[in-house]
Each structure stands twice: as structure tokens, then as C-alpha cells.
Design a protein around this motif. Structure first.
Motif, PDB file in Angstrom:
ATOM      1  N   ALA A 125       4.675  -6.233   3.635  1.00  0.00           N
ATOM      2  CA  ALA A 125       5.559  -5.516   4.559  1.00  0.00           C
ATOM      3  C   ALA A 125       6.029  -4.192   3.968  1.00  0.00           C
ATOM      4  N   TRP A 126       6.425  -4.199   2.693  1.00  0.00           N
ATOM      5  CA  TRP A 126       6.928  -2.962   2.090  1.00  0.00           C
ATOM      6  C   TRP A 126       5.798  -1.995   1.762  1.00  0.00           C
ATOM      7  N   LEU A 127       4.581  -2.489   1.567  1.00  0.00           N
ATOM      8  CA  LEU A 127       3.431  -1.592   1.426  1.00  0.00           C
ATOM      9  C   LEU A 127       3.220  -0.836   2.733  1.00  0.00           C
ATOM     10  N   ALA A 128       3.278  -1.563   3.853  1.00  0.00           N
ATOM     11  CA  ALA A 128       3.131  -0.914   5.157  1.00  0.00           C
ATOM     12  C   ALA A 128       4.242   0.118   5.372  1.00  0.00           C
ATOM     13  N   ALA A 129       5.478  -0.252   5.059  1.00  0.00           N
ATOM     14  CA  ALA A 129       6.605   0.679   5.226  1.00  0.00           C
ATOM     15  C   ALA A 129       6.428   1.900   4.331  1.00  0.00           C
ATOM     16  N   SER A 130       5.998   1.685   3.104  1.00  0.00           N
ATOM     17  CA  SER A 130       5.802   2.795   2.166  1.00  0.00           C
ATOM     18  C   SER A 130       4.732   3.758   2.650  1.00  0.00           C
ATOM     19  N   ILE A 131       3.657   3.217   3.171  1.00  0.00           N
ATOM     20  CA  ILE A 131       2.574   4.062   3.684  1.00  0.00           C
ATOM     21  C   ILE A 131       3.045   4.865   4.889  1.00  0.00           C
ATOM     22  N   ILE A 132       3.770   4.227   5.802  1.00  0.00           N
ATOM     23  CA  ILE A 132       4.282   4.933   6.985  1.00  0.00           C
ATOM     24  C   ILE A 132       5.201   6.067   6.575  1.00  0.00           C
ATOM     25  N   VAL A 133       6.163   5.776   5.694  1.00  0.00           N
ATOM     26  CA  VAL A 133       7.132   6.793   5.282  1.00  0.00           C
ATOM     27  C   VAL A 133       6.448   7.906   4.490  1.00  0.00           C
ATOM     28  N   THR A 134       5.487   7.559   3.653  1.00  0.00           N
ATOM     29  CA  THR A 134       4.753   8.575   2.887  1.00  0.00           C
ATOM     30  C   THR A 134       3.980   9.492   3.825  1.00  0.00           C
ATOM     31  N   ASN A 135       3.335   8.924   4.835  1.00  0.00           N
ATOM     32  CA  ASN A 135       2.601   9.743   5.808  1.00  0.00           C
ATOM     33  C   ASN A 135       3.527  10.692   6.560  1.00  0.00           C
ATOM     34  N   VAL A 136       4.699  10.188   6.972  1.00  0.00           N
ATOM     35  CA  VAL A 136       5.667  11.051   7.658  1.00  0.00           C
ATOM     36  C   VAL A 136       6.123  12.157   6.728  1.00  0.00           C
ATOM     37  N   TYR A 137       6.428  11.798   5.484  1.00  0.00           N
ATOM     38  CA  TYR A 137       6.888  12.792   4.509  1.00  0.00           C
ATOM     39  C   TYR A 137       5.814  13.856   4.276  1.00  0.00           C
ATOM     40  N   ASN A 138       4.575  13.430   4.048  1.00  0.00           N
ATOM     41  CA  ASN A 138       3.485  14.386   3.800  1.00  0.00           C
ATOM     42  C   ASN A 138       3.212  15.271   5.012  1.00  0.00           C
ATOM     43  N   ASP A 139       3.274  14.697   6.220  1.00  0.00           N
ATOM     44  CA  ASP A 139       3.033  15.480   7.436  1.00  0.00           C
ATOM     45  C   ASP A 139       4.106  16.545   7.631  1.00  0.00           C
TER      46      ASP A 139
END
Length: 182
Positions: free
Chosen positions: A123-137
Motif C-alpha cells: 500500500a505504501w509503495l503505491a502511495a509513494s509512487i503516486i506522490v512521487t509522480n505528482v511531485y515530478n510532474d
């Protein structure tokens, strides 16, 4: 072998405690710094109360960060983090209470920790990936975009939460393997 098992158990207990505290910090930080939801409480918590508008600096699933409408609230990444953090805290407390009152669930506490760790890691891997993608975008669009610092902070906190859950999984595997050999 007993020393290793005890040390691994201590590491898992410390990681589990930090997981709940960090989850609380993520929930509070997301609610206070990254989101703003306005509700018309004309009915004072009755059926007439409606969401009028909302803002999530982490965006919504498939949408960019910013304002969202009533129909988008269910897909808000801020709401996702707040719910995930709440579930993490609740499940951690329930597992802790069960293990305390049942003396390590009659020897199955390690397996319960391992299952909690695996689900939390995913679950936290999924959350981390989502937040990282938003941050990078948002960072690639403009380095001085509003809320970039807050997005970076929550991204780091999510990855630390993932690492803590991964350490619980590793400790659980080591605990199970060391008990099988002895």
C-alpha cells in the motif's frame, strides 16, 4: 539464535511503533498543508450539508493538482493518503492489542506481523509512487510551483513509511526463518 530472534523482534516492534507515528504525521500534514475542503453546513451535519469545493495539492487520480469538484473527491490523492494513514494506525493498534491480550496470538504473532508488513509495504509503495509522480510532474512544469516543498516532504514521508514496512517484512521473514531452524 535466541539473541538474533530477540533483536529482530525488537527491531520489528520499534518499526511498527514508528509506522503508526509516521502515519499520523502523514495524515495531519496532508490534511493541514496539502488539502482544503469546504463544506456547506447549512443543515449542520444533516442531509443538507454538501461539499462545495475542494483543493488537493497532490491532485486527483488522473487529474492535475488543484481544485476539484464534488464528483472528484473520491479520487483525491489527499483523501487516499489520509485514509491509508488512518487504516495503518487502526490496524497497527488492533494488532498490538490482540498480541498483548493473547500473548503473541498463541505463537502466531510473527505471521500476523508479516501479513501486516506485506500489505503495508504494498500500500505504501503505491502511495509513494503516486506522490512521487505528482511531485515530478509539478516540479517539471515549474520549479517554483506552489506546494512543491510540501509535496517533497510528503513524498519523503511516504517513502520512509514504505521502508519501515519493508523492514517489518524483513524482520518477520528473519523471525520465521530463525524459529524454523531452532
Amino acid at each position: 539464535m535466541g539473541l538474533i530472534k530477540g533483536t529482530v523482534g525488537l527491531i520489528a516492534t520499534i518499526a511498527a511503533s514508528i509506522v503508526s507515528l509516521l502515519a499520523l504525521a502523514i495524515v495531519l500534514y496532508t490534511a493541514l498543508k496539502l488539502s482544503d475542503v469546504n463544506v456547506d453546513i447549512g443543515g449542520v451535519f444533516g442531509s443538507e450539508d454538501t461539499l462545495t469545493e475542494g483543493f488537493c495539492a497532490l491532485g486527483t487520480a488522473g487529474l492535475e493538482a488543484g481544485n476539484f469538484s464534488t464528483s472528484d473527491i473520491a479520487s483525491s490523492n489527499c483523501l487516499f493518503l489520509e485514509i491509508l494513514g488512518g487504516v495503518t494506525i487502526a490496524v497497527g493498534i488492533v494488532i498490538g492489542i490482540i498480541q498483548c491480550y493473547t500473548c503473541n496470538v498463541c505463537g502466531l504473532g510473527g505471521i500476523l506481523d508479516l501479513i501486516f508488513g506485506i500489505l503495508g509495504t504494498a500500500a505504501w509503495l503505491a502511495a509513494s509512487i503516486i506522490v512521487t509522480n505528482v511531485y515530478n510532474d509539478t516540479k517539471s512544469e515549474a520549479s517554483d510551483a506552489p506546494y512543491n516543498h510540501e509535496r517533497m516532504v510528503i513524498m519523503i514521508m511516504c517513502w520512509v513509511e514504505f521502508a519501515l514496512f519493508a523492514s517489518i517484512v524483513l524482520a518477520g521473514i528473519m523471525k520465521c526463518c530463525s524459529s524454523r531452524k531452532s
